[in-house]
Design an enzyme around this catalytic site. Sequence first.
Site, PDB file in Angstrom:
ATOM      1  N   ASP A  47       5.441   5.684  -5.444  1.00 23.72           N
ATOM      2  CA  ASP A  47       5.360   6.845  -4.536  1.00 23.72           C
ATOM      3  C   ASP A  47       6.789   7.130  -4.046  1.00 23.72           C
ATOM      4  O   ASP A  47       6.984   7.711  -2.983  1.00 23.72           O
ATOM      5  CB  ASP A  47       4.438   6.471  -3.364  1.00 23.72           C
TER       6      ASP A  47
ATOM      7  N   TRP B  16      -0.163   2.156   0.651  1.00 24.98           N
ATOM      8  CA  TRP B  16      -0.639   1.884  -0.718  1.00 24.98           C
ATOM      9  C   TRP B  16      -0.860   0.387  -0.892  1.00 24.98           C
ATOM     10  O   TRP B  16      -1.765  -0.059  -1.585  1.00 24.98           O
ATOM     11  CB  TRP B  16       0.361   2.401  -1.769  1.00 24.98           C
TER      12      TRP B  16
ATOM     13  N   ASP C 128      16.608  -2.237  -4.099  1.00 26.57           N
ATOM     14  CA  ASP C 128      16.541  -0.985  -4.859  1.00 26.57           C
ATOM     15  C   ASP C 128      15.894  -1.286  -6.211  1.00 26.57           C
ATOM     16  O   ASP C 128      16.213  -2.317  -6.832  1.00 26.57           O
ATOM     17  CB  ASP C 128      17.981  -0.471  -5.055  1.00 26.57           C
TER      18      ASP C 128
ATOM     19  N   LYS D  98       4.505   9.493  -8.453  1.00 21.29           N
ATOM     20  CA  LYS D  98       4.622  10.805  -7.798  1.00 21.29           C
ATOM     21  C   LYS D  98       5.788  11.576  -8.420  1.00 21.29           C
ATOM     22  O   LYS D  98       6.859  11.019  -8.649  1.00 21.29           O
ATOM     23  CB  LYS D  98       4.884  10.604  -6.308  1.00 21.29           C
TER      24      LYS D  98
ATOM     25  N   ASP E 279      11.263  -1.919  -1.789  1.00 21.57           N
ATOM     26  CA  ASP E 279      11.750  -0.691  -1.157  1.00 21.57           C
ATOM     27  C   ASP E 279      13.173  -0.954  -0.652  1.00 21.57           C
ATOM     28  O   ASP E 279      13.520  -2.084  -0.327  1.00 21.57           O
ATOM     29  CB  ASP E 279      10.851  -0.299   0.031  1.00 21.57           C
TER      30      ASP E 279
ATOM     31  N   GLY F 143       3.726   1.165   3.725  1.00 27.30           N
ATOM     32  CA  GLY F 143       2.839   0.202   3.081  1.00 27.30           C
ATOM     33  C   GLY F 143       1.360   0.559   3.037  1.00 27.30           C
ATOM     34  O   GLY F 143       0.532  -0.328   2.863  1.00 27.30           O
TER      35      GLY F 143
END
Length: 198
Positions: free
Chosen positions: A112, A52, A90, A152, A70, A50
């Site tokens: 990310d 970010w 998910d 990312k 997450d 966490g």
Amino acid sequence: MGFKVKDHYFKKAKQDNYLARSIYKLEEIDEKYHVIEKNDQVLDFGYHPGSWIQYTAKKVGPEGRVVGIDIKEVNKKLSTLKNVDVYQIDVNDVKDLKMLGVDDKFDVVVSDMAPNTTGIKSLDQIKSLQLVEMAFEHLNHFLKEDGNFVIKVFDSHDAQVYLKQQKSRFKEFSFLKPKSTRSVSKEFFVIGKGFKSV
Ligand SMILES: C[S@@+](CC[C@H](N)C(=O)[O-])C[C@H]1O[C@@H](n2cnc3c(N)ncnc32)[C@H](O)[C@@H]1O
């Protein structure tokens, strides 16, 4: 998620009370590309643990909102942040914005996400590209027209081919390898600004 590198940024994150060294990647991206604004509604794919979220919650301020999702169990350390909600789910299983407690699409989506790596380079590249494709495919459900996106990516020929196809969905499309990314790492970030929803 790979091994922990106890380098300068790892130690700095500990000193600054951030949950991960990744914070400095998003900070650099945001300082350069101005992705997140005060009062924005931000969605974070693969937020855990966490860091970010710590960054975005501060940046959007009390009138803004940050939602993190997450597959890992919810990180209770984030419960003190009043403008944040986190869910254990998910990304593929979010069928409706209402599942995230919101009615409107987000101003910004950041990702990310990283797979559990196997150490087998070709397999890890495939798994990480699948996550990238999944995030891009879900954008129409989550990101507002003219919104911003950060993701990312692990570099590979297939990733480059895929990204070329996505470029026209944004007014501006940039790549950055932040300073805090290890030089040996193949990761870089894509910054899409001005989303053209369909
Ligand atoms: C590098 S970590 C994120 C670190 C985070 N940005 C921070 O600053 O603390 C990547 C995360 O992606 C998550 N992830 C991987 N696949 C996912 C999926 N399909 N849906 C949601 N999260 C996923 C992993 O569980 C992991 O926690």
